[in-house]
Write a protein that holds these residues in place. Structure first.
Motif, PDB file in Angstrom:
ATOM      1  N   VAL A  35       1.008  -1.074   0.014  1.00  0.00           N
ATOM      2  CA  VAL A  35       0.138  -0.045  -0.037  1.00  0.00           C
ATOM      3  C   VAL A  35       1.015   1.302   0.100  1.00  0.00           C
ATOM      4  CG1 VAL A  35      -1.721   1.289   1.347  1.00  0.00           C
ATOM      5  CG2 VAL A  35      -1.921  -1.241   1.171  1.00  0.00           C
ATOM      6  N   MET A 202      -3.305  -5.537   7.928  1.00  0.00           N
ATOM      7  CA  MET A 202      -2.434  -4.540   7.619  1.00  0.00           C
ATOM      8  C   MET A 202      -1.097  -4.854   8.428  1.00  0.00           C
ATOM      9  SD  MET A 202      -5.497  -1.537   7.080  1.00  0.00           S
ATOM     10  CE  MET A 202      -4.804  -0.852   8.893  1.00  0.00           C
ATOM     11  N   SER A 203      -0.264  -3.771   8.328  1.00  0.00           N
ATOM     12  CA  SER A 203       1.054  -4.033   9.280  1.00  0.00           C
ATOM     13  C   SER A 203       1.064  -4.609  10.441  1.00  0.00           C
ATOM     14  CB  SER A 203       1.757  -2.883   9.166  1.00  0.00           C
ATOM     15  OG  SER A 203       2.143  -2.251   7.832  1.00  0.00           O
ATOM     16  N   THR A 221       2.843   0.650   6.052  1.00  0.00           N
ATOM     17  CA  THR A 221       4.050   0.958   6.905  1.00  0.00           C
ATOM     18  C   THR A 221       5.068   0.042   7.028  1.00  0.00           C
ATOM     19  OG1 THR A 221       2.217   2.081   8.230  1.00  0.00           O
ATOM     20  CG2 THR A 221       4.416   2.103   9.330  1.00  0.00           C
TER      21      THR A 221
HETATM   22  C1  LIG Z   1      -3.050   2.489   4.389  1.00  0.00           C
HETATM   23  C2  LIG Z   1      -3.835   1.491   4.439  1.00  0.00           C
HETATM   24  C3  LIG Z   1      -3.464   0.199   4.671  1.00  0.00           C
HETATM   25  C4  LIG Z   1      -2.177  -0.121   5.074  1.00  0.00           C
HETATM   26  O1  LIG Z   1      -1.921   0.286   6.570  1.00  0.00           O
HETATM   27  P1  LIG Z   1      -0.484   0.121   7.330  1.00  0.00           P
HETATM   28  O2  LIG Z   1      -1.075  -0.075   8.532  1.00  0.00           O
HETATM   29  O3  LIG Z   1       0.232   1.215   6.953  1.00  0.00           O
HETATM   30  O4  LIG Z   1      -0.012  -1.330   6.774  1.00  0.00           O
HETATM   31  C5  LIG Z   1      -4.389  -0.866   4.317  1.00  0.00           C
HETATM   32  N1  LIG Z   1      -5.478  -0.681   3.946  1.00  0.00           N
HETATM   33  C6  LIG Z   1      -6.041   0.518   3.683  1.00  0.00           C
HETATM   34  C7  LIG Z   1      -7.643   0.665   3.185  1.00  0.00           C
HETATM   35  C8  LIG Z   1      -5.514   1.587   3.889  1.00  0.00           C
HETATM   36  O5  LIG Z   1      -5.801   2.742   3.790  1.00  0.00           O
END
Ligand SMILES: *Cc1c(COP(=O)(O)O)cnc(C)c1O
Length: 232
Positions: A35, A202-203, A221
């Motif tokens: 992302v 996510m991260s 991230t």
């Molecule tokens: C920013 C974002 C992510 C990634 O998030 P991180 O915590 O930085 O890994 C994933 N999905 C969506 C929809 C996002 O907006």
């Protein structure tokens, strides 16, 4: 070549592999989406050179600028941000996947505006899994109806569900959110759909999402480092 991004990417891939193994999942079943919102074109190029193939973007204009500068490399583009209806024509024709559909009007516009010579665009329905009042995503009550209607649209290939659980909750509550996503996907498939995608993790919660059945993790991230301010 920025070696930090390459190192981070390798670490994230190891986390995914280890989580697949720990959860008894098939090795390689979970797709990584890097992302890159707020990241530069050069950072995206570094990630792709280091092995990323799927790139996720939240803001349309930012994504278009990067796409125009990266036509020489092979990237599968995912739109993962909120969708305004006046942007659907561009989104329908500049992305391979859209994860953030949460209403029929947007789905219909993407369907009607996808160029006839292109294959159907892969889509996920975004579910407001933590029931947050201000958040995008459809409620679980309304999900079966919306899924059935989107499944009829010929230029959309409904692949599954996406969620962004509320960040400020306990591990137990987060795990329950992920489990409800898997359960909802199973129910849709029992009702006759053939969905293969759960876009979640996510991260900070890759492992928990994979344990709960995620097939696509969206990671920013942990690959690119702390985020810069979003572009205006
Ligand atoms: C920013 C974002 C992510 C990634 O998030 P991180 O915590 O930085 O890994 C994933 N999905 C969506 C929809 C996002 O907006």
């Amino acid at each position: 070549m920025n070696t930090q991004i390459a190192e981070n990417l390798e670490q994230v891939s190891s986390r995914i592999n280890a989580a697949e193994k720990a959860a008894g999942r098939i090795s390689g079943i979970v797709q990584l989406i890097a992302v890159s919102k707020t990241r530069s074109t050069i950072e995206v190029r570094n990630a792709v050179t280091a092995g990323a193939h799927h790139i996720g973007e939240n803001y349309l204009q930012e994504a278009l600028d990067k796409q125009a500068a990266l036509t020489d490399i092979d990237i599968i583009w995912h739109f993962i941000g909120p969708i305004q209806s006046n942007k659907t024509h561009t989104i329908a024709n500049h992305f391979d996947w859209v994860h953030s559909i949460d209403r029929l009007k947007i789905a219909r516009r993407l369907n009607d505006q996808r160029d006839a010579d292109k294959t159907p665009i892969n889509v996920c329905i975004q579910v407001n899994i933590s029931n947050e009042e201000t958040k995008s995503g459809i409620s679980l009550n309304e999900l079966p109806g919306l899924a059935a209607q989107i499944n009829e649209l010929p230029n959309l290939n409904l692949r599954g569900l996406m969620a962004i659980p509320a960040p400020e909750q306990s591990a137990a509550a987060l795990s329950a959110d992920f489990a409800r996503m898997q359960h909802s996907l199973d129910e849709l498939n029992q009702s006759g759909l053939t969905l293969d995608t759960l876009s979640m993790g996510m991260s900070g919660d890759i492992e928990m999402a994979i344990a709960a059945g995620s097939t696509m993790v969206r990671v920013g991230t942990a690959i690119f480092g702390p985020r810069n301010k979003p572009q205006a």
